[in-house]
Design a protein around this motif. Structure first.
Motif, mmCIF file in Angstrom:
data_model
loop_
_atom_site.group_PDB
_atom_site.id
_atom_site.type_symbol
_atom_site.label_atom_id
_atom_site.label_comp_id
_atom_site.label_asym_id
_atom_site.label_seq_id
_atom_site.Cartn_x
_atom_site.Cartn_y
_atom_site.Cartn_z
ATOM 1 N N PRO A 22 0.872 -1.161 -0.078
ATOM 2 C CA PRO A 22 -0.152 0.029 -0.103
ATOM 3 C C PRO A 22 0.842 1.177 -0.014
ATOM 4 C CG PRO A 22 -0.870 -1.592 1.413
ATOM 5 C CD PRO A 22 0.442 -2.140 1.112
ATOM 6 N N LEU A 23 0.373 2.137 -0.665
ATOM 7 C CA LEU A 23 0.785 3.589 -0.682
ATOM 8 C C LEU A 23 0.094 4.696 0.192
ATOM 9 C CD1 LEU A 23 3.290 5.405 -1.688
ATOM 10 C CD2 LEU A 23 1.594 6.005 -3.981
ATOM 11 N N ASN A 24 -1.232 4.157 0.165
ATOM 12 C CA ASN A 24 -2.230 4.934 0.772
ATOM 13 C C ASN A 24 -3.482 3.985 0.898
ATOM 14 O OD1 ASN A 24 -3.705 5.336 -1.781
ATOM 15 N ND2 ASN A 24 -2.463 7.315 -1.986
ATOM 16 N N PRO A 25 -4.733 4.308 1.131
ATOM 17 C CA PRO A 25 -5.858 3.470 1.230
ATOM 18 C C PRO A 25 -6.370 3.095 -0.250
ATOM 19 C CG PRO A 25 -6.333 5.428 2.710
ATOM 20 C CD PRO A 25 -4.979 5.606 1.959
ATOM 21 N N VAL A 26 -5.930 3.891 -1.215
ATOM 22 C CA VAL A 26 -6.577 3.631 -2.707
ATOM 23 C C VAL A 26 -5.249 2.882 -3.567
ATOM 24 C CG1 VAL A 26 -7.703 4.365 -4.583
ATOM 25 C CG2 VAL A 26 -8.474 5.178 -2.368
ATOM 26 N N GLN A 27 -4.148 3.500 -3.574
ATOM 27 C CA GLN A 27 -2.997 3.334 -4.555
ATOM 28 C C GLN A 27 -1.921 2.418 -3.765
ATOM 29 O OE1 GLN A 27 -2.412 7.480 -5.171
ATOM 30 N NE2 GLN A 27 -2.468 7.096 -7.328
ATOM 31 N N VAL A 28 -1.382 1.657 -4.631
ATOM 32 C CA VAL A 28 -0.107 1.007 -4.058
ATOM 33 C C VAL A 28 1.229 1.448 -4.572
ATOM 34 C CG1 VAL A 28 -1.612 -1.136 -4.217
ATOM 35 C CG2 VAL A 28 -0.247 -0.631 -6.236
ATOM 36 N N ARG A 29 2.294 1.010 -4.034
ATOM 37 C CA ARG A 29 3.623 1.443 -4.409
ATOM 38 C C ARG A 29 3.999 0.689 -5.660
ATOM 39 N NH1 ARG A 29 8.948 1.403 -0.555
ATOM 40 N NH2 ARG A 29 10.578 1.290 -2.186
ATOM 41 N N SER A 30 4.530 1.624 -6.657
ATOM 42 C CA SER A 30 5.036 0.787 -7.915
ATOM 43 C C SER A 30 6.341 0.348 -7.496
ATOM 44 C CB SER A 30 5.201 2.050 -8.938
ATOM 45 O OG SER A 30 3.978 2.615 -9.257
ATOM 46 N N GLY A 31 6.711 -0.677 -8.243
ATOM 47 C CA GLY A 31 8.072 -1.426 -7.920
ATOM 48 C C GLY A 31 8.039 -2.611 -8.579
ATOM 49 N N ILE A 32 9.437 -3.016 -8.539
ATOM 50 C CA ILE A 32 9.819 -4.455 -8.946
ATOM 51 C C ILE A 32 9.773 -5.465 -8.076
ATOM 52 C CG2 ILE A 32 11.581 -5.689 -10.156
ATOM 53 C CD1 ILE A 32 12.308 -2.798 -11.377
ATOM 54 N N LEU A 33 9.270 -6.856 -8.075
ATOM 55 C CA LEU A 33 9.097 -7.902 -7.338
ATOM 56 C C LEU A 33 10.671 -8.223 -7.006
ATOM 57 C CD1 LEU A 33 6.314 -7.911 -7.885
ATOM 58 C CD2 LEU A 33 6.202 -10.344 -7.782
ATOM 59 N N PRO A 34 10.956 -8.269 -5.754
ATOM 60 C CA PRO A 34 12.333 -8.674 -5.556
ATOM 61 C C PRO A 34 12.770 -10.353 -5.940
ATOM 62 C CG PRO A 34 11.372 -8.528 -3.394
ATOM 63 C CD PRO A 34 10.432 -8.215 -4.614
ATOM 64 N N GLY A 35 13.909 -10.540 -5.597
ATOM 65 C CA GLY A 35 14.421 -12.034 -6.090
ATOM 66 C C GLY A 35 15.397 -12.150 -7.191
ATOM 67 N N SER A 36 15.990 -13.252 -7.171
ATOM 68 C CA SER A 36 17.156 -13.572 -7.971
ATOM 69 C C SER A 36 17.363 -15.228 -8.088
ATOM 70 C CB SER A 36 18.425 -13.110 -7.740
ATOM 71 O OG SER A 36 19.051 -13.670 -6.393
ATOM 72 N N TYR A 37 17.874 -15.783 -9.144
ATOM 73 C CA TYR A 37 17.828 -17.007 -9.460
ATOM 74 C C TYR A 37 18.593 -17.836 -8.409
ATOM 75 C CZ TYR A 37 15.969 -15.985 -14.239
ATOM 76 O OH TYR A 37 15.070 -15.736 -15.177
ATOM 77 N N ASP A 38 19.603 -17.401 -7.874
ATOM 78 C CA ASP A 38 20.468 -17.976 -7.119
ATOM 79 C C ASP A 38 20.209 -17.549 -5.466
ATOM 80 O OD1 ASP A 38 21.825 -15.672 -6.927
ATOM 81 O OD2 ASP A 38 23.675 -16.442 -7.876
ATOM 82 N N GLY A 39 19.368 -16.640 -5.302
ATOM 83 C CA GLY A 39 19.037 -16.237 -3.946
ATOM 84 C C GLY A 39 19.992 -15.326 -3.245
ATOM 85 N N LYS A 40 21.023 -14.921 -4.061
ATOM 86 C CA LYS A 40 22.258 -14.057 -3.484
ATOM 87 C C LYS A 40 21.964 -12.589 -3.717
ATOM 88 C CE LYS A 40 26.054 -17.136 -4.761
ATOM 89 N NZ LYS A 40 27.350 -17.253 -5.584
#
Length: 395
Positions: free
Chosen positions: A28-46
């Motif tokens: 959440p960014l506020n009650p209606v909107q969400v935060r723009s962004g990229i999902l975290p993670g990598s192939y090897d977890g590093k």
């Protein structure tokens, strides 16, 4: 274009498109909107974040890696999930003949309900203006910035192109689902609700308290770990942290100080003598006085030890004394005197010392202990060597 999006195209959205883009990441960014962004993670977890990572493909081209993201529109437009299932190559225009420019690489949603004539999600290069002090163009609506790229004057495929090692500025930010711990990349943004958590690049877990991010150990009264930056200020007076070298420190309200200060010690091996029958803090043949300062603990008590090797040189009988004066600023807490001191009545070298308790100190106040000397016979030189002062606060 490989970039997939849900609920943008009027027709043609496939079941595969929908499956790929149902990412469940709405921080959440506020009650209606969400935060723009990229999902975290990598192939090897590093790594925290490998989605939409960009590196050079050729002199003027770069490869944008696969990834998933959420792009928030205006307050009434909703959030757009996007997925890049395979890497994409983007190509930059040649540099200006005279000036550098800064281009901006973004994920961009075109929704003709609000802008333009198409419905699609694209990776787009927004060209900056070539000038002496170039700036990146502003981020347009329904866009998520990925990188700034400095394109040097005259850059082209034929003359070396873009210096990728120094030209890229990573602008990617992360997003997580409601209740998830956000792994911070890029600028730290305000929280959306008290109780939200984030993990900072220096491995500090923080909680949003409604006005600021508070380190998790601080919020529960725990000891701030040594991994937290030494420049991080405390949140409240009396907070503790694991300081440099394993020393426990306490936040005073303005600085980190040793939680248990002391012990304090000062000494000198220089010989010096006096023939004065009044107390003096300096000796002939020795430079300066001997003193130390200490901070009184909460117990208001400290153990004081002092001593010296004393010898009487000359004719006649007499006594050599060493004592100390304890001051708090200009106030005498305890004056020197024969009754407090160590004494020698011998022409031979005698090592003498005493241990005493200082009490009724003012907690947190700074005190100074200074050594004083005298003799009872002006015909005698009272010599002092290996003189020391030692204060141990009682915590």
């Amino acid at each position: 274009m490989n970039l997939r999006s849900s609920w943008v195209a009027e027709t043609g959205q496939t079941r595969e498109d929908t499956r790929l883009t149902q990412i469940g990441a709405t921080n959440p960014l506020n009650p209606v909107q969400v935060r723009s962004g990229i999902l975290p993670g990598s192939y090897d977890g590093k790594y925290r974040l490998s989605g939409f990572w960009m590196n050079n493909a050729s002199a003027m081209s770069a490869t944008v890696s696969e990834g998933r993201a959420v792009i928030q529109g205006d307050i009434s437009q909703g959030a757009y999930p996007v997925t890049l299932p395979a890497s994409e190559v983007v190509t930059f225009a040649p540099g200006n003949a005279q000036y550098n420019r800064v281009d901006l690489v973004v994920l961009k949603i075109y929704d003709k309900l609000y802008e333009g004539t198409s419905n699609e999600a694209v990776i787009e290069i927004l060209q900056g203006v070539p000038e002496q002090s170039p700036k990146a163009p502003p981020v347009p609506a329904r866009s998520l910035p990925l990188y700034q790229v400095t394109v040097p004057a005259g850059a082209s495929a034929g003359n070396g192109g873009i210096p990728w090692a120094t030209a890229l500025k990573d602008l990617r930010t992360t997003v997580s689902s409601v209740g998830g711990i956000l792994p911070v990349e890029g600028p730290i943004q305000p929280g959306a609700y008290p109780g939200q958590y984030q993990d900072t690049p220096d491995a500090q877990l923080q909680r949003w308290d409604g006005g600021k991010w508070v380190a998790y150990p601080q919020a529960i009264g725990g000891v701030v770990p040594n991994s937290v930056s030494a420049s991080t200020q405390g949140t409240y007076t009396g907070q503790y942290r694991d300081g440099a070298g394993g020393r426990l420190e306490r936040w005073t309200g303005s600085a980190w100080a040793p939680a248990f200060p002391g012990p304090y010690f000062n000494d000198t091996v220089d010989d010096g003598y006096t023939t004065s029958t009044a107390w003096v803090d300096t000796l002939t043949n020795r430079t300066g006085s001997l003193s130390l300062t200490f901070v009184a603990p909460a117990s208001r008590q400290a153990i004081l030890t002092f001593g010296s090797r004393i010898q009487l040189v000359g004719t006649g009988s007499g006594v050599g004394f060493m004592s100390v004066k304890v001051m708090q600023g200009t106030t005498v807490h305890r004056d020197n005197g024969d009754g407090w001191g160590v004494v020698c009545q011998s022409p031979g070298n005698v090592s003498v010392s005493t241990t005493q308790r200082l009490h009724t100190l003012t907690a947190g106040a700074t005190y100074t202990v200074t050594a004083y000397y005298r003799t009872t016979n002006t015909a005698l030189q009272a010599w002092f060597n290996n003189t020391f002062l030692h204060v141990v606060p009682q915590h």
